[in-house]
Design an enzyme around this catalytic site. Structure first.
Site, short mmCIF file in Angstrom:
data_model
loop_
_atom_site.label_atom_id
_atom_site.label_comp_id
_atom_site.label_asym_id
_atom_site.label_seq_id
_atom_site.Cartn_x
_atom_site.Cartn_y
_atom_site.Cartn_z
N ARG A 1 0.82 -1.21 0.00
CA ARG A 1 0.00 0.00 0.00
C ARG A 1 0.85 1.27 0.00
O ARG A 1 0.42 2.33 -0.42
CB ARG A 1 -0.88 -0.01 1.25
CG ARG A 1 -2.30 0.38 0.93
CD ARG A 1 -3.20 0.32 2.10
NE ARG A 1 -2.48 0.12 3.35
CZ ARG A 1 -3.07 -0.18 4.49
NH1 ARG A 1 -4.37 -0.32 4.53
NH2 ARG A 1 -2.38 -0.35 5.60
N LYS B 1 1.70 -19.82 7.72
CA LYS B 1 1.11 -20.18 8.99
C LYS B 1 0.85 -18.92 9.79
O LYS B 1 1.47 -17.92 9.47
CB LYS B 1 2.05 -21.13 9.75
CG LYS B 1 3.42 -20.49 10.07
CD LYS B 1 4.08 -21.15 11.20
CE LYS B 1 3.74 -20.55 12.53
NZ LYS B 1 4.39 -19.28 12.87
N LYS C 1 14.54 -26.28 6.21
CA LYS C 1 15.86 -26.17 6.85
C LYS C 1 16.72 -27.37 6.50
O LYS C 1 16.23 -28.49 6.40
CB LYS C 1 15.71 -26.03 8.36
CG LYS C 1 14.93 -24.78 8.71
CD LYS C 1 15.25 -24.25 10.06
CE LYS C 1 14.44 -22.99 10.30
NZ LYS C 1 15.16 -21.92 10.94
N HIS D 1 5.64 -25.78 13.44
CA HIS D 1 7.03 -26.21 13.27
C HIS D 1 7.39 -27.44 14.11
O HIS D 1 7.98 -28.39 13.63
CB HIS D 1 7.99 -25.09 13.64
CG HIS D 1 7.73 -23.79 12.93
ND1 HIS D 1 7.30 -23.73 11.64
CD2 HIS D 1 7.83 -22.50 13.35
CE1 HIS D 1 7.16 -22.45 11.27
NE2 HIS D 1 7.47 -21.69 12.31
C1 BG6 Z 1 7.92 -18.16 13.06
C2 BG6 Z 1 7.28 -17.66 14.32
O1 BG6 Z 1 7.05 -19.02 12.36
O2 BG6 Z 1 9.11 -18.86 13.38
C3 BG6 Z 1 8.24 -16.76 15.07
O3 BG6 Z 1 6.09 -16.93 13.99
C4 BG6 Z 1 9.54 -17.47 15.33
O4 BG6 Z 1 7.66 -16.34 16.31
C5 BG6 Z 1 10.08 -18.06 14.04
O5 BG6 Z 1 10.45 -16.52 15.84
C6 BG6 Z 1 11.29 -18.93 14.31
O6 BG6 Z 1 11.87 -19.28 13.10
P1 BG6 Z 1 13.43 -19.52 13.01
O7 BG6 Z 1 13.65 -20.00 11.62
O8 BG6 Z 1 14.07 -18.17 13.27
O9 BG6 Z 1 13.77 -20.52 14.06
#
Ligand code: BG6
Length: 478
Positions: free
Chosen positions: A45, A142, A176, A234
């Protein structure tokens, strides 16, 4: 002739696009993996034009990669960026977008989940779900809903406009390096399989700790909490990869079938048992860091959890009786994501008198900051005296080229290439909600107070109550 492809990011000026999506696409450029006729259409926007947007993106990438930057690739990538000024709720913006796109297209919803419906409906109304001018793929971030009901509703809505093959439900943990390596480690080697069950494994731990607090996302996080933010997606995904049976083949459907079987086999937690199998807490000010309640944007007296831990059981032939402990927290003592598998003790303690002999074997899969696959074993210390010592067999760094894969990089390439293997099918999302819903309901009823832990620590001591057995403890690091 090469097909043209447009990668449209809704929410392009937001945190996710800036910190994950644009860097991942730049890295695909540097790796020579982007299609020749490919552009990134950044829908937002704010009043940028192509030039100011490119300048801003280049600066952000330079700040991130510093002297690791590939200047030629950066220039090529900047040329591919286009800014598209539009409003998520304005049907005309989508009609203009439709007129500008006559190619294959990815639509990436990097927006709040409350905005998924409006974007999806507007895309469809403008004819952008129609594939007569090229394929159309929709990437949904998500959290997918905030409980089972809302996830069902969202799924129905997506399906009313897009076919399942067009939908990519992303969980960046599946991109990952170590996580993808779990497949290879388990299913390309024979030696682990006979041990990978209740006969040899004592328990499994999956930890995700972060140094950071809510980092300006208080409005989202205070309404979400650690269980919804990290565990439902996750961490349960990591659990499925550790626990699943070998798939019939490595295609998307076979892999997802096996993951769903794991989720279905998780013993339901009765609401009345939540206190003994689930634990939550919130960080309090310490070491100069503010507490959650002091973070700007957090509601006064909020009892949202920034730490969540669960003990889960998978009631199938392989895992019955083996607890899976999973935990996540903000403002913990370290950035660490780790899968730790602890084996049982040998049936006889022949070397007990040598001091160290009672340490069990661990298998460690480090996800971050260090990526590794490491087995901890006992060996004899050279010398006249019989003593044993801990040693590590390391499969993570044995001379492999040090390509540091970023999670989104692999997944965005899969979307462009149409591979669903590392994306979630709806039944995975649904079963994951079923696992955590009783805990959400139990915690939802305890609105009065929440335990706290000092910011910058490994979380509350009390979380140890999840370990019913003697001799178990949280494994914090490699
Ligand atoms: C995200 C969450 O999906 O994953 C965050 O919304 C979190 O709160 C993040 O910090 C962690 O991802 P990574 O790859 O930094 O471990």
């Amino acid at each position: 002739m090469a097909r043209a492809c447009r990668f449209v990011i809704f929410g392009a000026t937001g945190h996710l696009a800036r910190t994950k999506l644009l860097p991942a696409l730049y890295r695909l450029e540097a790796a020579g993996r982007l299609p020749v006729d490919f552009s990134v259409v950044c829908f937002g926007r704010r009043p940028y034009d192509n030039e100011s947007w490119r300048g801003m993106a280049v600066e952000a990438l330079q700040a991130r990669y510093g002297n690791r930057m590939d200047i030629d690739a950066l220039e090529r990538f900047a040329e591919r960026l286009e800014y598209f000024r539009g409003d998520l709720a304005d049907a005309d913006s989508y009609r203009r977008l439709q007129a500008a796109i006559s190619a294959d297209a990815v639509f990436y919803l990097a927006v709040k989940s409350a905005e998924f419906p409006v974007v999806t409906q507007n895309l469809a109304a403008a004819g952008l779900a129609d594939e007569s001018q090229g394929w159309r793929r929709l990437v949904v971030e998500k959290p997918f809903g905030r409980d089972l009901d809302s996830a069902d509703g969202l799924n129905r809505l997506l399906h009313s406009h897009f076919r399942e093959e067009q939908i990519f439900r992303i969980d960046h943990y599946l991109g990952k390096e170590t996580v993808q390596n779990v497949f290879v480690f388990r299913f390309a080697n024979l030696i682990w399989e006979p041990l990978w069950n209740r006969n040899y494994i004592d328990h499994v731990q999956i930890t995700h700790g972060e140094l950071a607090g809510v980092e300006g996302r208080a409005d989202f996080y205070d309404n979400t909490g650690a269980l919804r933010d990290m565990v439902q997606s996750h961490l349960l995904q990591l659990l499925t990869l550790v626990a699943m049976e070998p798939p019939a083949a490595m295609d998307a459907e076979s892999v997802r079938d096996e993951k769903v079987k794991v989720l279905k086999s998780i013993r339901p937690i009765a609401e009345s048992e939540a206190a003994s199998c689930a634990y939550r807490a919130q960080y309090a000010a310490a070491q100069g860091m503010p507490g959650f309640l002091e973070e700007p944007g957090v509601a006064a007296g909020s009892v949202t959890e920034t730490y969540a831990a669960l003990r889960l059981h998978i009631d199938n032939w392989r895992w019955r009786g083996v607890p899976f402990y999973i935990r996540t927290g903000k403002r913990m003592a370290a950035n660490s994501a780790l899968i730790a598998v602890r084996f049982k003790q040998p049936p006889q303690q022949l070397f007990q008198s040598t001091g160290v002999g009672r340490e069990p074997n661990w298998l460690l899969m480090g996800i971050q900051p260090e990526q590794c696959l490491r087995a901890e074993v006992q060996v004899r210390e050279p010398g006249l005296k019989l003593t044993t010592r801990h040693s590590q067999l390391d499969a993570g760094t044995c001379g492999c080229a040090a390509y540091h894969l970023e999670a989104y990089e692999a997944l965005l390439l899969d979307v462009i290439e149409g591979d669903h293997s590392l994306f979630l099918r709806y039944d995975e999302v649904m079963w994951a909600w079923r696992v955590i819903e009783p805990v959400l309901r139990a915690w939802g009823r305890e609105r009065g107070c929440i335990d706290t832990y000092a910011a910058g620590t490994w979380g509350p001591e009390d979380s140890r109550r999840l370990f019913e057995g003697e001799g178990r403890f949280w494994r914090n690091s490699l």
